[in-house]
Scaffold this motif. Structure first.
Motif, PDB file in Angstrom:
ATOM      1  N   LYS A 222       0.825  -1.217   0.000  1.00 35.53           N
ATOM      2  CA  LYS A 222       0.000   0.000   0.000  1.00 35.53           C
ATOM      3  C   LYS A 222       0.855   1.260   0.000  1.00 35.53           C
ATOM      4  O   LYS A 222       0.436   2.309  -0.489  1.00 35.53           O
ATOM      5  N   GLU A 223       2.056   1.141   0.552  1.00 41.31           N
ATOM      6  CA  GLU A 223       2.951   2.299   0.646  1.00 41.31           C
ATOM      7  C   GLU A 223       3.957   2.341  -0.508  1.00 41.31           C
ATOM      8  O   GLU A 223       4.893   3.146  -0.492  1.00 41.31           O
TER       9      GLU A 223
ATOM     10  N   ILE B 148      14.768   1.945  13.950  1.00 48.67           N
ATOM     11  CA  ILE B 148      14.097   1.413  15.142  1.00 48.67           C
ATOM     12  C   ILE B 148      12.976   2.383  15.499  1.00 48.67           C
ATOM     13  O   ILE B 148      13.257   3.506  15.940  1.00 48.67           O
ATOM     14  N   PRO B 149      11.720   2.030  15.303  1.00 53.42           N
ATOM     15  CA  PRO B 149      10.637   2.968  15.629  1.00 53.42           C
ATOM     16  C   PRO B 149      10.516   3.177  17.134  1.00 53.42           C
ATOM     17  O   PRO B 149      10.835   2.277  17.917  1.00 53.42           O
TER      18      PRO B 149
ATOM     19  N   LYS C 162       6.149   3.631   8.694  1.00 54.04           N
ATOM     20  CA  LYS C 162       6.215   5.102   8.631  1.00 54.04           C
ATOM     21  C   LYS C 162       7.678   5.563   8.683  1.00 54.04           C
ATOM     22  O   LYS C 162       8.099   6.436   7.929  1.00 54.04           O
ATOM     23  N   ASN C 163       8.449   4.950   9.567  1.00 55.27           N
ATOM     24  CA  ASN C 163       9.879   5.273   9.691  1.00 55.27           C
ATOM     25  C   ASN C 163      10.646   4.894   8.431  1.00 55.27           C
ATOM     26  O   ASN C 163      11.538   5.627   7.988  1.00 55.27           O
ATOM     27  N   ILE C 164      10.296   3.747   7.856  1.00 56.65           N
ATOM     28  CA  ILE C 164      10.961   3.304   6.618  1.00 56.65           C
ATOM     29  C   ILE C 164      10.727   4.308   5.495  1.00 56.65           C
ATOM     30  O   ILE C 164      11.644   4.674   4.772  1.00 56.65           O
ATOM     31  N   LYS C 165       9.493   4.772   5.377  1.00 60.13           N
ATOM     32  CA  LYS C 165       9.156   5.759   4.334  1.00 60.13           C
ATOM     33  C   LYS C 165       9.961   7.046   4.514  1.00 60.13           C
ATOM     34  O   LYS C 165      10.481   7.619   3.558  1.00 60.13           O
ATOM     35  N   GLN C 166      10.071   7.480   5.765  1.00 58.59           N
ATOM     36  CA  GLN C 166      10.790   8.723   6.058  1.00 58.59           C
ATOM     37  C   GLN C 166      12.275   8.616   5.720  1.00 58.59           C
ATOM     38  O   GLN C 166      12.881   9.561   5.234  1.00 58.59           O
ATOM     39  N   GLN C 167      12.845   7.444   5.971  1.00 61.51           N
ATOM     40  CA  GLN C 167      14.293   7.292   5.817  1.00 61.51           C
ATOM     41  C   GLN C 167      14.740   6.788   4.447  1.00 61.51           C
ATOM     42  O   GLN C 167      15.867   7.062   4.040  1.00 61.51           O
TER      43      GLN C 167
END
Length: 236
Positions: free
Chosen positions: A21-22, A218-219, A229-234
């Motif tokens: 989805k992302e 590491i969230p 969400k963290n993966i998308k940001q990084q």
């Protein structure tokens, strides 16, 4: 962007849908599977407080025991999804602010007359003992293993080795120490140098660091949604 998911197959499939989805390309690579183990119902029923360490703990306990039998007890879930599963069983669990042994310890410390309570921790056979160390001499706390985590050899082992060797996996996700430990049994950990690594939880983080691997992601909140969400940001 390819993300390798190492958790148990049915859980990995759910994670894969979230990643798709992302806009990610998930690769399912389950390094573990679960098997139920027999347990003594009395060990659960004699407890005043019952802690569920995971969704699997809920699943395997209630394959043998009716939820009604513990409806009069204090129930604690170590995470949101575990709590939701318990709610579906008609129970009203407490949830710690932080989804970790330290978070559960802080929550337990607020319970009146704790030293006179019996606490059962529903968990896998190979569960980590951090909470027991924190609670030492403070109350009667004991584990009730209801399932075990065993090594799984994925069918796509050769394909994944090739993808990692050629740097075509952008990120590997480990959701527990077991997913990582079994991963490095079947794949040389040196191949993780070719990719980024994400983990859920401080216990998983420590398992990697013990092998000389520092996780990249590491969230702060130990959920798959927060991790993505963290993966998308990084990565994007």
């Amino acid at each position: 962007m390819r993300v390798l998911i190492t958790r148990e197959k049915s859980q990995a499939e759910k994670t894969a849908k979230l990643l798709e989805k992302e806009g990610f390309e998930p690769v399912i690579f389950p390094t573990i599977r679960f098997e139920k183990v027999d347990f003594d119902e009395k060990a659960v029923l004699q407890a005043d407080i019952i802690i569920f360490s995971s969704q699997n703990a809920v699943k395997f306990l209630f394959e043998k025991l009716s939820p009604e039998k513990i409806s009069n007890k204090t129930v604690i879930a170590t995470g949101e999804k575990t709590a939701k599963l318990l709610e579906k069983k008609g129970l009203k669990p407490l949830i710690p602010e932080i989804y970790s042994a330290e978070g559960v310890y802080k929550l337990l410390s607020k319970i009146p007359d704790l030293k006179n309570k019996k606490i059962a921790v529903i968990r896998p056979v190979e569960g980590v003992n951090t909470l027991f160390e924190l609670m030492q001499n403070k109350t009667d706390i004991y584990p009730v293993p209801v399932y075990k985590t065993v090594e799984n050899i994925p069918e796509n082992l050769k394909e994944v080795k090739n993808l990692l060797s050629s740097g075509k996996i952008n990120l590997v996700v480990f959701t527990s120490p077991s997913t990582f430990k079994n991963f490095i049994k079947i794949i040389d950990k040196s191949l993780l140098r070719n990719t980024k690594v994400a983990v859920i939880g401080t216990t998983t983080q420590k398992a990697l660091e013990k092998e000389g691997i520092t996780p990249d992601i590491i969230p702060s909140k130990f959920t798959m949604e927060e991790l993505i969400k963290n993966i998308k940001q990084q990565l994007f």
